[in-house]
Structures are given as C-alpha cells and as structure tokens.
Design a protein around this motif. Structure first.
Motif, PDB file in Angstrom:
ATOM      1  N   ASP A   1       0.813  -1.209   0.000  1.00  0.00           N
ATOM      2  CA  ASP A   1       0.000   0.000   0.000  1.00  0.00           C
ATOM      3  C   ASP A   1       0.852   1.266   0.000  1.00  0.00           C
ATOM      4  OD1 ASP A   1       0.951   0.195   2.559  1.00  0.00           O
ATOM      5  OD2 ASP A   1      -0.994   0.128   3.549  1.00  0.00           O
ATOM      6  N   ASP A   2       2.158   1.103  -0.226  1.00  0.00           N
ATOM      7  CA  ASP A   2       3.048   2.256  -0.251  1.00  0.00           C
ATOM      8  C   ASP A   2       4.012   2.112  -1.425  1.00  0.00           C
ATOM      9  OD1 ASP A   2       4.792   4.319   0.168  1.00  0.00           O
ATOM     10  OD2 ASP A   2       5.056   3.950   2.307  1.00  0.00           O
ATOM     11  N   PRO A   3       3.944   3.016  -2.410  1.00  0.00           N
ATOM     12  CA  PRO A   3       4.831   2.895  -3.581  1.00  0.00           C
ATOM     13  C   PRO A   3       6.307   3.000  -3.223  1.00  0.00           C
ATOM     14  CG  PRO A   3       3.642   4.995  -3.580  1.00  0.00           C
ATOM     15  CD  PRO A   3       3.015   4.140  -2.531  1.00  0.00           C
TER      16      PRO A   3
ATOM     17  N   PRO B   1      11.809   2.522 -10.446  1.00  0.00           N
ATOM     18  CA  PRO B   1      11.170   3.831 -10.318  1.00  0.00           C
ATOM     19  C   PRO B   1       9.649   3.721 -10.442  1.00  0.00           C
ATOM     20  CG  PRO B   1      12.140   3.594 -12.502  1.00  0.00           C
ATOM     21  CD  PRO B   1      12.553   2.380 -11.723  1.00  0.00           C
ATOM     22  N   VAL B   2       8.936   4.467  -9.620  1.00  0.00           N
ATOM     23  CA  VAL B   2       7.486   4.562  -9.726  1.00  0.00           C
ATOM     24  C   VAL B   2       7.176   5.822 -10.528  1.00  0.00           C
ATOM     25  CG1 VAL B   2       5.320   4.835  -8.468  1.00  0.00           C
ATOM     26  CG2 VAL B   2       7.102   3.329  -7.569  1.00  0.00           C
ATOM     27  N   TYR B   3       6.682   5.640 -11.741  1.00  0.00           N
ATOM     28  CA  TYR B   3       6.470   6.761 -12.651  1.00  0.00           C
ATOM     29  C   TYR B   3       5.219   7.562 -12.324  1.00  0.00           C
ATOM     30  CZ  TYR B   3      10.280   5.906 -15.881  1.00  0.00           C
ATOM     31  OH  TYR B   3      11.535   5.800 -16.437  1.00  0.00           O
ATOM     32  N   ALA B   4       4.253   6.940 -11.683  1.00  0.00           N
ATOM     33  CA  ALA B   4       3.035   7.659 -11.304  1.00  0.00           C
ATOM     34  C   ALA B   4       2.345   6.908 -10.185  1.00  0.00           C
ATOM     35  CB  ALA B   4       2.094   7.807 -12.493  1.00  0.00           C
ATOM     36  N   THR B   5       1.733   7.661  -9.290  1.00  0.00           N
ATOM     37  CA  THR B   5       0.887   7.090  -8.249  1.00  0.00           C
ATOM     38  C   THR B   5      -0.527   7.609  -8.483  1.00  0.00           C
ATOM     39  OG1 THR B   5       2.694   6.992  -6.654  1.00  0.00           O
ATOM     40  CG2 THR B   5       0.467   6.930  -5.778  1.00  0.00           C
ATOM     41  N   ILE B   6      -1.420   6.710  -8.849  1.00  0.00           N
ATOM     42  CA  ILE B   6      -2.789   7.090  -9.215  1.00  0.00           C
ATOM     43  C   ILE B   6      -3.706   6.828  -8.032  1.00  0.00           C
ATOM     44  CG2 ILE B   6      -4.668   6.697 -10.849  1.00  0.00           C
ATOM     45  CD1 ILE B   6      -2.525   5.578 -12.789  1.00  0.00           C
TER      46      ILE B   6
ATOM     47  N   VAL C   1       0.775  -1.851 -10.775  1.00  0.00           N
ATOM     48  CA  VAL C   1       0.635  -2.516  -9.473  1.00  0.00           C
ATOM     49  C   VAL C   1      -0.529  -1.860  -8.741  1.00  0.00           C
ATOM     50  CG1 VAL C   1       1.770  -2.918  -7.254  1.00  0.00           C
ATOM     51  CG2 VAL C   1       3.089  -3.064  -9.379  1.00  0.00           C
ATOM     52  N   ARG C   2      -1.414  -2.659  -8.183  1.00  0.00           N
ATOM     53  CA  ARG C   2      -2.589  -2.087  -7.512  1.00  0.00           C
ATOM     54  C   ARG C   2      -2.420  -2.110  -6.000  1.00  0.00           C
ATOM     55  NH1 ARG C   2      -7.421  -0.447  -9.181  1.00  0.00           N
ATOM     56  NH2 ARG C   2      -9.058  -0.225  -7.620  1.00  0.00           N
ATOM     57  N   SER C   3      -2.663  -0.970  -5.397  1.00  0.00           N
ATOM     58  CA  SER C   3      -2.554  -0.822  -3.955  1.00  0.00           C
ATOM     59  C   SER C   3      -3.495  -1.779  -3.222  1.00  0.00           C
ATOM     60  CB  SER C   3      -2.896   0.622  -3.567  1.00  0.00           C
ATOM     61  OG  SER C   3      -2.852   0.805  -2.175  1.00  0.00           O
ATOM     62  N   GLU C   4      -2.964  -2.449  -2.198  1.00  0.00           N
ATOM     63  CA  GLU C   4      -3.721  -3.375  -1.356  1.00  0.00           C
ATOM     64  C   GLU C   4      -4.348  -4.526  -2.132  1.00  0.00           C
ATOM     65  OE1 GLU C   4      -5.764  -1.958   2.062  1.00  0.00           O
ATOM     66  OE2 GLU C   4      -5.125   0.096   1.714  1.00  0.00           O
ATOM     67  N   HIS C   5      -3.791  -4.793  -3.306  1.00  0.00           N
ATOM     68  CA  HIS C   5      -4.215  -5.948  -4.110  1.00  0.00           C
ATOM     69  C   HIS C   5      -2.982  -6.753  -4.511  1.00  0.00           C
ATOM     70  CE1 HIS C   5      -6.314  -8.292  -7.219  1.00  0.00           C
ATOM     71  NE2 HIS C   5      -5.300  -7.999  -8.008  1.00  0.00           N
ATOM     72  N   SER C   6      -1.999  -6.071  -5.082  1.00  0.00           N
ATOM     73  CA  SER C   6      -0.751  -6.730  -5.471  1.00  0.00           C
ATOM     74  C   SER C   6       0.108  -6.971  -4.235  1.00  0.00           C
ATOM     75  CB  SER C   6       0.024  -5.852  -6.454  1.00  0.00           C
ATOM     76  OG  SER C   6      -0.753  -5.535  -7.596  1.00  0.00           O
TER      77      SER C   6
ATOM     78  N   GLY D   1      -4.558   2.966  -7.687  1.00  0.00           N
ATOM     79  CA  GLY D   1      -5.583   2.731  -6.670  1.00  0.00           C
ATOM     80  C   GLY D   1      -5.176   3.067  -5.259  1.00  0.00           C
ATOM     81  N   LEU D   2      -4.208   3.953  -5.079  1.00  0.00           N
ATOM     82  CA  LEU D   2      -3.768   4.298  -3.724  1.00  0.00           C
ATOM     83  C   LEU D   2      -4.874   5.044  -2.974  1.00  0.00           C
ATOM     84  CD1 LEU D   2      -1.411   4.459  -1.672  1.00  0.00           C
ATOM     85  CD2 LEU D   2      -0.927   6.711  -2.624  1.00  0.00           C
ATOM     86  N   ASP D   3      -5.214   4.563  -1.791  1.00  0.00           N
ATOM     87  CA  ASP D   3      -6.166   5.247  -0.924  1.00  0.00           C
ATOM     88  C   ASP D   3      -5.366   6.150   0.009  1.00  0.00           C
ATOM     89  OD1 ASP D   3      -8.036   6.128   0.857  1.00  0.00           O
ATOM     90  OD2 ASP D   3      -8.932   4.156   1.231  1.00  0.00           O
TER      91      ASP D   3
END
Length: 259
Positions: free
Chosen positions: A2-4, A14-19, A207-212, A238-240
């Motif tokens: 749940d944390d990029p 590298p994390v190119y975007a946090t959606i 990668v999906r937050s709290e899923h992957s 999907g970051l909350d």
C-alpha cells in the motif's frame, strides 16, 4: 502493498506515477464509448491529473529510444492495466500526437467494449493473415486516436504472437504513429506478455494498492528479466490516501481463462 516507496526501496524500480483511488472511475465500470473513459468524463479528477503526470514522464523515459512503443501490463489480473492504457492513450492523443492503442490481451481483452468499437477484425486476424492492418484500424471517436481490438479469440495466442508477422507489424506501426500502446495480459498468468514486449523501449508494470503483493511484483520483474526484458518502471494504481498500512501477502496463482 500500500506504499509505492516500498517498491522503490526494495526492488530499485522507479514509480512513474501514483494514481489515487477514484470513486468516479469505479462508478463508470461497464459503461461503453469514449465518453465513459475517466479522462473524458471527469477530467479534473485527481486520478486523471496523475495520469497527465505519467504522460509527461513517458516523454523523458522514452527520450532517445527512437520509438515511442509502450507495453503496459501487470503481475496479475485486476491491477488496472486497461484503465491506465485506455486513459493514457486518450491523454497522449490530446497533445496532437498520433496514437494507436492495441488490445493485445488475446484471451480476455475487453477494450473494444470500453471504446464502443467492434471486436473483430483485430490483432488476431492481422497476425493470422486474415485481415490487413488497415482493416483492423478503428476510429476511437477521439481525435488522433485509433484502436485495434483483440479480434476473435484464437486457440493458440502464444504461437500466433511468435510469428514473424508480429515483428513486421510492430515496425510498420512505429512508422505510422507517434505512440503505439499495447495493453498486455498479466505477466504471471500467461507467456503472451513477454512475447509482445520483446524489443519495446518502454515496459511498465501496473501494481494495484492493497491488491498486489511484493512477491507478485518481484516474480513479474524476474519473469521479464528471464526473457531478456527490463522493466522500465511501475505505475502504482488505486492508492487510498486515507489509509497507510502495509499488508504482507503471499504469492498465489490466479486462473486466467477466456471470456
């Protein structure tokens, strides 16, 4: 996950975007046509702004590559790869670039529903020599953006993708478009993704937050590496922002069947 930041620190990617998670996107599931896409229906949503940031980052990521051909995949299903691919294609087209979006998930791809186009003829017919590239090209209803659907579901997608014709098609399309975006099947479920991504300058893992789980992401990166492919970076979906906790998960194999 749940944390990029965990991906960057543990995998060095590298994390190119946090959606961020978007209620507007959830509410549009199942709707058809280009106007149902998030970037058109809710252009001011924070998720869309993150995708705009991704579009900008891609310019730098592919600078000097000689080709703006992207492969977008995920470790497992339900990570949001098609959501990212479809909306990113629209955003790229809005800059005036000529964009082709190809649904290369020949087993379960459904971008034809999202854009309200015909499923066939599409990629599978072109690869099989049953249709020309022009016949597979459909207008998306959005300026500068064309779409290739999957075509009919082939019984042998991996073998079809291994044909020399696929390499010829990629080269031809690279000359015709500024961006060619491939929406791939998940890496850990079928071998198709590694076949398609071969020789592409940009390979992005959604990668999906709290899923992957970290195990899934690690195995997906390793699978690509075993096939001589380097993951360009991660798109964290999907970051909350209201929740900050890390959930340790164990890798499990997901079934991946035709639909």
């Amino acid at each position: 996950i749940d944390d990029p930041a965990d991906i960057e620190s543990r995998l060095g990617l590298p994390v190119y975007a946090t959606i961020p998670f978007s209620k507007a996107a959830e509410g549009r599931r199942g709707q058809r046509g280009p106007d149902s896409l998030m970037v058109r229906a809710a252009p001011d949503d924070p998720a869309v702004e993150s995708l705009r940031s991704l579009r900008t980052s891609l310019e730098f990521a592919l600078m000097g590559a000689g080709s703006k051909m992207l492969a977008i995949t995920g470790p497992t299903p339900a990570c949001g790869k098609s959501f990212v691919s479809g909306n990113l294609a629209v955003l790229a087209a809005q800059t005036g670039a000529r964009v082709l979006l190809i649904d290369a998930d020949l087993r379960r791809g459904g971008l034809f529903r999202r854009f309200g186009v015909q499923q066939s003829p599409g990629l599978s017919e072109v690869l099989a020599g049953e249709a020309s590239a022009d016949a597979a090209t459909q207008a998306s209803g959005i300026a500068n953006l064309d779409v290739w659907a999957t075509g009919k579901r082939p019984p042998n997608p991996a073998e079809l993708l291994l044909s020399p014709r696929f390499a010829e098609i990629k080269e031809q399309l690279g000359d015709q478009y500024d961006y060619v975006i491939f929406d791939l099947p998940p890496v850990l479920n079928v071998t198709d993704a590694t076949i398609i991504a071969n020789h592409m300058p940009g390979i992005f893992l959604v990668v999906r937050s709290e899923h992957s789980t970290m195990d899934e992401v690690q195995q997906a990166v390793q699978r690509l590496k075993q096939n001589g492919l380097k993951t360009t970076g991660v798109i964290f979906n999907g970051l909350d922002p209201t929740r900050k906790r890390y959930r340790q998960g164990q890798f499990s194999h997901y079934g991946y069947r035709y639909e």
